[in-house]
Design a protein around this motif. Sequence first.
Motif, mmCIF file in Angstrom:
data_model
loop_
_atom_site.group_PDB
_atom_site.id
_atom_site.type_symbol
_atom_site.label_atom_id
_atom_site.label_comp_id
_atom_site.label_asym_id
_atom_site.label_seq_id
_atom_site.Cartn_x
_atom_site.Cartn_y
_atom_site.Cartn_z
ATOM 1 N N CYS A 17 4.205 -1.066 3.399
ATOM 2 C CA CYS A 17 3.739 0.235 3.340
ATOM 3 C C CYS A 17 4.659 1.242 3.093
ATOM 4 O O CYS A 17 5.850 1.297 3.475
ATOM 5 C CB CYS A 17 2.973 0.704 4.569
ATOM 6 N N LEU A 18 4.709 2.023 1.739
ATOM 7 C CA LEU A 18 5.331 2.883 1.486
ATOM 8 C C LEU A 18 5.001 4.396 1.404
ATOM 9 O O LEU A 18 3.516 4.540 1.226
ATOM 10 C CB LEU A 18 5.884 2.964 -0.048
ATOM 11 N N ASP A 19 5.515 5.318 2.014
ATOM 12 C CA ASP A 19 4.827 6.556 2.025
ATOM 13 C C ASP A 19 4.808 7.687 0.694
ATOM 14 O O ASP A 19 3.789 8.352 0.789
ATOM 15 C CB ASP A 19 5.420 7.690 3.303
ATOM 16 N N THR A 20 5.308 6.994 -0.365
ATOM 17 C CA THR A 20 4.939 7.484 -1.610
ATOM 18 C C THR A 20 5.525 6.656 -2.651
ATOM 19 O O THR A 20 6.815 5.947 -2.215
ATOM 20 C CB THR A 20 5.298 8.954 -1.968
ATOM 21 N N THR A 21 4.920 6.428 -3.762
ATOM 22 C CA THR A 21 5.585 5.444 -4.813
ATOM 23 C C THR A 21 5.893 6.493 -6.137
ATOM 24 O O THR A 21 6.014 5.907 -7.147
ATOM 25 C CB THR A 21 4.835 4.425 -5.110
ATOM 26 N N ALA A 81 -2.276 -5.310 -4.512
ATOM 27 C CA ALA A 81 -1.934 -3.641 -4.488
ATOM 28 C C ALA A 81 -3.270 -3.242 -3.433
ATOM 29 O O ALA A 81 -4.284 -3.761 -3.908
ATOM 30 C CB ALA A 81 -1.878 -2.966 -5.694
ATOM 31 N N ILE A 82 -2.989 -2.298 -2.631
ATOM 32 C CA ILE A 82 -4.124 -1.502 -2.256
ATOM 33 C C ILE A 82 -3.825 -0.109 -2.474
ATOM 34 O O ILE A 82 -2.925 0.683 -2.170
ATOM 35 C CB ILE A 82 -3.963 -1.576 -0.533
ATOM 36 N N ILE A 83 -4.623 0.344 -3.487
ATOM 37 C CA ILE A 83 -4.704 1.814 -3.993
ATOM 38 C C ILE A 83 -5.127 2.822 -2.959
ATOM 39 O O ILE A 83 -6.220 2.694 -2.404
ATOM 40 C CB ILE A 83 -5.653 1.750 -5.303
ATOM 41 N N PRO A 84 -4.474 3.736 -2.824
ATOM 42 C CA PRO A 84 -4.733 4.786 -1.918
ATOM 43 C C PRO A 84 -5.938 5.797 -2.361
ATOM 44 O O PRO A 84 -6.051 5.900 -3.712
ATOM 45 C CB PRO A 84 -3.569 5.766 -1.743
ATOM 46 N N THR A 85 -6.753 6.604 -1.390
ATOM 47 C CA THR A 85 -7.747 7.187 -2.143
ATOM 48 C C THR A 85 -7.313 8.467 -2.586
ATOM 49 O O THR A 85 -6.086 9.128 -2.047
ATOM 50 C CB THR A 85 -8.688 7.624 -0.728
ATOM 51 N N VAL A 137 0.681 -1.459 -0.143
ATOM 52 C CA VAL A 137 -0.094 0.055 -0.046
ATOM 53 C C VAL A 137 0.770 1.304 -0.167
ATOM 54 O O VAL A 137 1.943 1.060 0.449
ATOM 55 C CB VAL A 137 -0.869 0.055 1.156
ATOM 56 N N SER A 138 0.291 2.522 -0.411
ATOM 57 C CA SER A 138 0.938 3.649 -0.595
ATOM 58 C C SER A 138 0.163 4.862 0.028
ATOM 59 O O SER A 138 -1.074 4.627 0.137
ATOM 60 C CB SER A 138 1.676 3.822 -1.992
ATOM 61 N N MET A 139 0.559 5.896 -0.106
ATOM 62 C CA MET A 139 -0.195 7.249 0.241
ATOM 63 C C MET A 139 -0.046 8.122 -1.079
ATOM 64 O O MET A 139 0.745 8.165 -1.886
ATOM 65 C CB MET A 139 0.545 7.824 1.417
ATOM 66 N N SER A 140 -0.986 8.911 -1.065
ATOM 67 C CA SER A 140 -1.186 9.762 -2.105
ATOM 68 C C SER A 140 0.312 11.103 -2.007
ATOM 69 O O SER A 140 0.555 11.288 -0.958
ATOM 70 C CB SER A 140 -2.319 10.540 -2.013
ATOM 71 N N TYR A 141 0.282 11.333 -3.011
ATOM 72 C CA TYR A 141 1.302 12.628 -3.005
ATOM 73 C C TYR A 141 1.139 13.663 -4.135
ATOM 74 O O TYR A 141 1.280 13.060 -5.243
ATOM 75 C CB TYR A 141 2.722 11.972 -3.157
#
Length: 566
Positions: free
Chosen positions: A348-352, A179-183, A151-155
């Motif tokens: 978990c990655l804070d941004t991809t 994959a878990i796509i961020p909102t 999973v990742s976070m939006s950026y």
Amino acid sequence: MSWSAASGTSRQLTSPKRESQAGLLHASPPVSPDPRRLSLRSPTLAQGSTWSDVQSNFIAVHRPSVFRWGARRFGILLILLVVVAFTVLRGHPDGGSGIASKLRTSLAYCPPTNTSAEKPIVKFDKTLAINFVEPQDSYKVQLKYDVRYIVSMSYGGFANQFIGIYHLLYLAKLLRRVAIIPTLMAIHFDAASVPLSQFFDIDRFYTETQIPVLELQDLKWFNETDPPPWERISCWSVHERVTPGGANGNDGSMREHSIEVDYWALPQMRAGSEGWNIWYNELLTFDLDERAREEWFSTLKREFIPQRQLPADDKRKLEDLTDAEKRANMWPHFDPWHRPPPTDQLMCLDTTLFVGGHLMKPPYPATVPSEKLRSYENEGWTEAGQYLFFNDHVEELADKYVLALFGVEKMEQVPPFITVHIRRGDFDTARGLTSLDKYTDGVARVRKKLQSRIDDPDSWEGAGKKNQRYFPGVNAVDYAVVATTDEKMDSPFVKDLFALGWYVLNHDKMRTVEELGEWYPTIIDQCILSRGRGFVGTEWSTYSTTTGLRVKYWNGGVEEWTPSLA
């Protein structure tokens, strides 16, 4: 409605609904001939000719098969089509060039053809990856013990979030994870967060790639007025590794679901082709070596990682600091002593956004000129991003806007066009504004390259070649130009676009925000821009980046860029 011969350099459409449509979108007014401007001349339609008269003359170069007929039926039909086409063209006084204007059916409406239209859509069975079909109060209760996730976070804005998502999807494939796509978060406008599936066809993506996909909303629900219970997640910080700014502060996509993030520093990793990011394969190696990760956890605590740079007037080196000073100098939100480390089950990655691939040279030289790949045209796009198609809802909206823009009633009446994305707005202070002549120069280069392909479709190699489509008698100079811009519609700059004979999407007139919401000008623009047979983008705009890739891969189109201002 019919095509009429154009006067000078403008295209004039005659339609009984032209006046009523003009109130919706700005259509190009007739202009006087100007040798400095690009011609938009349209061949004359032969009197009495109709689309049904010449439907058989359609040429689709390297068109993928969409019907599976027996060899005998196909051969008979092909012979009949050739005979009819030869008869029609031979009997026409201008050899068919007049009829060609009618053949400009919707190149604007060619759906992406890098996939078989016959392939049945297969939905990913989410019960294979989560415990409950309905989203829960906690994402943790949804995780199956024998499934690995990423999973990742939006950026950043929408385009940056989209790029990060297709990088995430490729990493899921490479690391063999779900994959878990961020909102999606609204950054440049005031709107509620939305799932990616509101605009893109996730089922078709899975059908094409077999990459298992969940959205964060599948695991845990979100509601701004009545949020779910809070919980925590530990994430590796790509952002801290590649930028001097610590962890990704845009953690809204997690906070939207009431998830608080604890950040962990990554070790030194090799970069991708861009030279400043993290190579996909480095994350694969890191993911596979559980023993090395355990040793890294100890290093983080022992060496107080990550450290901020000392002020310029502090002449000491980081290694000269005491343990207490190092601990005080760590980036905020990093606490390897009191927070649990990221698990093997949930990476978990804070941004991809800041990961990428390596472009490899072909094993042998091409026999014809090949399209040069841009540094970001890596596996993330080729293995994942190009299969994220707009859903039917968005495509239908794009149809409506295109019809209004050209003042016609049917998509078959829309001429082929070149699209242009003109980024202004925040670029005024961020990088400077690109002058209009740089865009017209780009359109001229697109026409030149496009014409060479029309003349000889096999004269090049590259992405999307199998999807290129042309029509007899229609040259690159005849293609219309459709532009989108964040410039105000009553500005002198936009008036200059009209004077060129370009068609400009106007969301104020269409009342897009009022009727559909803040997200839709961005989404509709991207969908329509992606239908171009050629594209001119604004350098440094990731919005242009994703559009150019779609035109190139989906349509076999030509992409050009304005000169860099940085």
